[in-house]
Design a protein around this motif. Structure first.
Motif, mmCIF file in Angstrom:
data_model
loop_
_atom_site.group_PDB
_atom_site.id
_atom_site.type_symbol
_atom_site.label_atom_id
_atom_site.label_comp_id
_atom_site.label_asym_id
_atom_site.label_seq_id
_atom_site.Cartn_x
_atom_site.Cartn_y
_atom_site.Cartn_z
ATOM 1 N N ALA A 133 0.838 -1.204 0.000
ATOM 2 C CA ALA A 133 0.000 0.000 0.000
ATOM 3 C C ALA A 133 0.876 1.258 0.000
ATOM 4 N N ARG A 144 2.387 1.702 -3.444
ATOM 5 C CA ARG A 144 1.365 2.131 -4.413
ATOM 6 C C ARG A 144 1.054 3.612 -4.262
ATOM 7 N N GLU A 145 1.109 4.065 -3.023
ATOM 8 C CA GLU A 145 0.804 5.471 -2.730
ATOM 9 C C GLU A 145 1.940 6.395 -3.195
ATOM 10 N N ILE A 204 -1.405 -8.102 -2.679
ATOM 11 C CA ILE A 204 -1.316 -8.468 -4.100
ATOM 12 C C ILE A 204 -2.113 -9.760 -4.310
ATOM 13 N N ASN A 264 -2.922 -11.652 -12.963
ATOM 14 C CA ASN A 264 -2.648 -10.496 -13.829
ATOM 15 C C ASN A 264 -3.218 -10.699 -15.219
ATOM 16 N N HIS A 310 -0.503 -6.832 -15.991
ATOM 17 C CA HIS A 310 -1.130 -5.752 -15.219
ATOM 18 C C HIS A 310 -2.095 -6.355 -14.210
ATOM 19 N N THR A 322 -5.390 -1.560 -10.591
ATOM 20 C CA THR A 322 -4.340 -1.067 -9.682
ATOM 21 C C THR A 322 -3.195 -0.449 -10.498
ATOM 22 N N ASN A 323 -2.222 0.147 -9.776
ATOM 23 C CA ASN A 323 -0.996 0.594 -10.464
ATOM 24 C C ASN A 323 0.127 -0.430 -10.238
ATOM 25 N N ILE A 324 -0.279 -1.713 -10.085
ATOM 26 C CA ILE A 324 0.697 -2.789 -9.899
ATOM 27 C C ILE A 324 0.862 -3.568 -11.210
#
Ligand code: NAP
Length: 437
Positions: free
Chosen positions: A89, A92-93, A327, A336, A340, A344-346
């Motif tokens: 987290a 991601r932030e 995750i 995924n 991707h 999310t931006n993961i």
């Protein structure tokens, strides 16, 4: 000009190739600031702790990694564990995108009786043991036995079988862990059986690795000539033979025909053998195999069995990724779509993305494809992340590229007088000492 901040977690081949793809995508208007985070005090992932020490050529890819790491905008943070020292987290932030390149470190289980007996272990433990991985120095492996059985027909099983079967003098000029080298020098193992459950035509070995076997100077390698000819006949009857299958079978045929020197050490291939039980009172004494046959394109059990008496069993049957909080995981890898993690931006690359398959080079195009998707999805760069100050505020000792340079040079310097490319340090305190604290 927009500068995006990207965190790449895992300093192995897939992570470095992801960084390289981002660096190559830079233009006058688009820049990337890359922070690579690695759990161990040292980078290079499987190139350091997976590739067999007697295959030093494969490790020369580390030169590419160092070029990437010394390119402007790249920062290394070793000894930082995702989920413990910093959370998903938080990353991601802080970052515009987070790339998971943490690989697969858990060995798959055979799931048969006796698997947990003493001296039955997974290649996922044995390989990092001989490669001086600091978390695996205490793996308990007893080489005081004449016969070892390696289960699996892939390159990992072959690495393990070769490491056990070759004369350890061949490992003296390598970076094998010193304690493992000592153990291998006093090893009583003289016969190593390597067993695949399907036919030679289905083996996951690759031809260059098979072709290397005839170069072993002190070990005879046995493959049944008739078995390979029968496999060749089967595949030819089914139509056009795929190139890799033909190369593999040709390489196996060459091994089967290679003159045997009557060395005391041997490596013996068996196919159509499914392990069904490992027997022993307290430790491994015997492996029982079910014998299979091929009918059409199916491999089926005949109901007959045979067994091999042995004192060591190592299974090299693939890997799974360990879950990371925050995750989504599914079937031993990150869930995924083309790398991707949706919504999310993961992003995910390497074995954590596609499972444990492919050679090091496979990651170059794979990581590059995922980074194209990542780049397309970017918008409005965030503020510059303050990972260093966050880690410092938590009292976490981390090693940067400069520290790694010192550590790397010290290992190489220690190896030089012994005729080795390096001596890998395993003591965590010593490794962390290079952080200058
Ligand atoms: P792999 O190539 O997938 O091979 C796994 C082997 O284990 C297969 O023969 C598989 O048989 C067998 N297996 C799986 N479950 C089994 C079970 N329950 N009982 C018996 N056998 C079982 O995996 P790997 O050897 O771990 O290698 C991983 C990747 O790293 C591969 O892409 C490999 O090429 C690469 N690698 C490359 C090198 C190199 O280039 N020098 C060195 C090491 C690793 P089935 O096919 O029947 O499932």
């Amino acid at each position: 000009m927009a500068t995006y901040s990207i965190a790449i977690v895992g300093a192995g081949p897939a992570g470095y190739f992801a960084a390289q793809a981002l660096q190559s995508a830079q233009t006058d208007d688009l820049r990337f600031s890359i922070d690579m985070i690695e759990k161990l005090p040292t980078p290079w992932g499987l190139v350091r702790s997976g590739v067999a020490p007697d295959h030093p050529k494969i490790k020369t890819v580390s030169k590419v990694f160092e070029k990437i790491a010394t390119t402007e905008g790249f920062n290394l943070f070793c000894n930082v564990e995702l989920g413990k020292d910093v959370s998903v987290a938080e990353l991601r932030e802080m970052y515009d995108a987070v790339v998971i390149a943490t690989g697969s470190s858990e060995g798959r289980k055979l799931g048969i009786p006796g698997e947990n007996l003493a001296n039955s272990l997974s290649a996922a433990d044995f390989v990092p043991w001989y490669n001086a991985h600091p978390d695996y120095t205490n793996v308990s492996v007893d080489l005081n036995t004449e016969v070892a059985v390696v289960i699996g027909a892939g390159n990992v099983a072959m690495d393990v079988a070769r490491m056990l079967a070759l004369n350890p003098t061949e490992l003296d000029p390598t970076d094998t862990a010193l304690y493992a080298l000592k153990g291998l020098h006093s090893s009583k193992i003289r016969t190593v059986h390597i067993c695949g459950r399907r036919g030679p035509e289905h083996a996951a070995f690759t031809a260059p690795e098979l072709r290397d076997l005839v170069k072993l100077e002190h070990t005879d390698v046995y493959i049944d000539h008739h078995e390979i000819q029968a496999a060749m006949k089967r595949v030819e009857e089914q139509g056009e033979v795929p190139r890799e299958v033909r190369s593999n079978l040709d390489a196996m045929l060459a091994i089967s025909e290679n003159e045997k020197k009557h060395h005391e050490r041997s490596m013996r291939f068996h196919f159509l053998s499914t392990p069904i039980e490992i027997k022993g009172k307290e430790r491994v004494e015997e492996v029982v195999f079910g014998i299979n046959k091929i009918e059409g394109d199916k491999v089926i059990a005949t109901g007959e069995t045979y067994s091999i008496k042995c004192g060591l069993v190592i299974s090299g049957i693939g890997y799974e990724s360990l879950p990371i909080e925050g995750i989504p995981f599914q079937k031993g890898k990150v869930r995924n779509t083309d790398g991707h993690v949706e919504g999310t931006n993961i992003y995910v690359v390497g074995w954590a993305k596609r499972g444990p398959s492919g050679v090091i080079g496979t990651n170059k195009s794979d990581s590059s494809d995922v980074m194209k998707i990542l780049t397309t999805n970017l918008s409005n760069p965030k503020k510059v992340p303050q990972l260093k100050s966050l880690l410092d505020s938590r009292g976490i000792t981390h090693l940067n590229q400069g520290h790694w340079h010192l550590l790397n040079a010290a290992e190489v310097a220690e190896g030089e007088p012994q005729g080795k490319p390096r001596v890998k340090f395993t003591d965590k305190a010593k490794l962390l000492g290079f952080a200058g604290k």
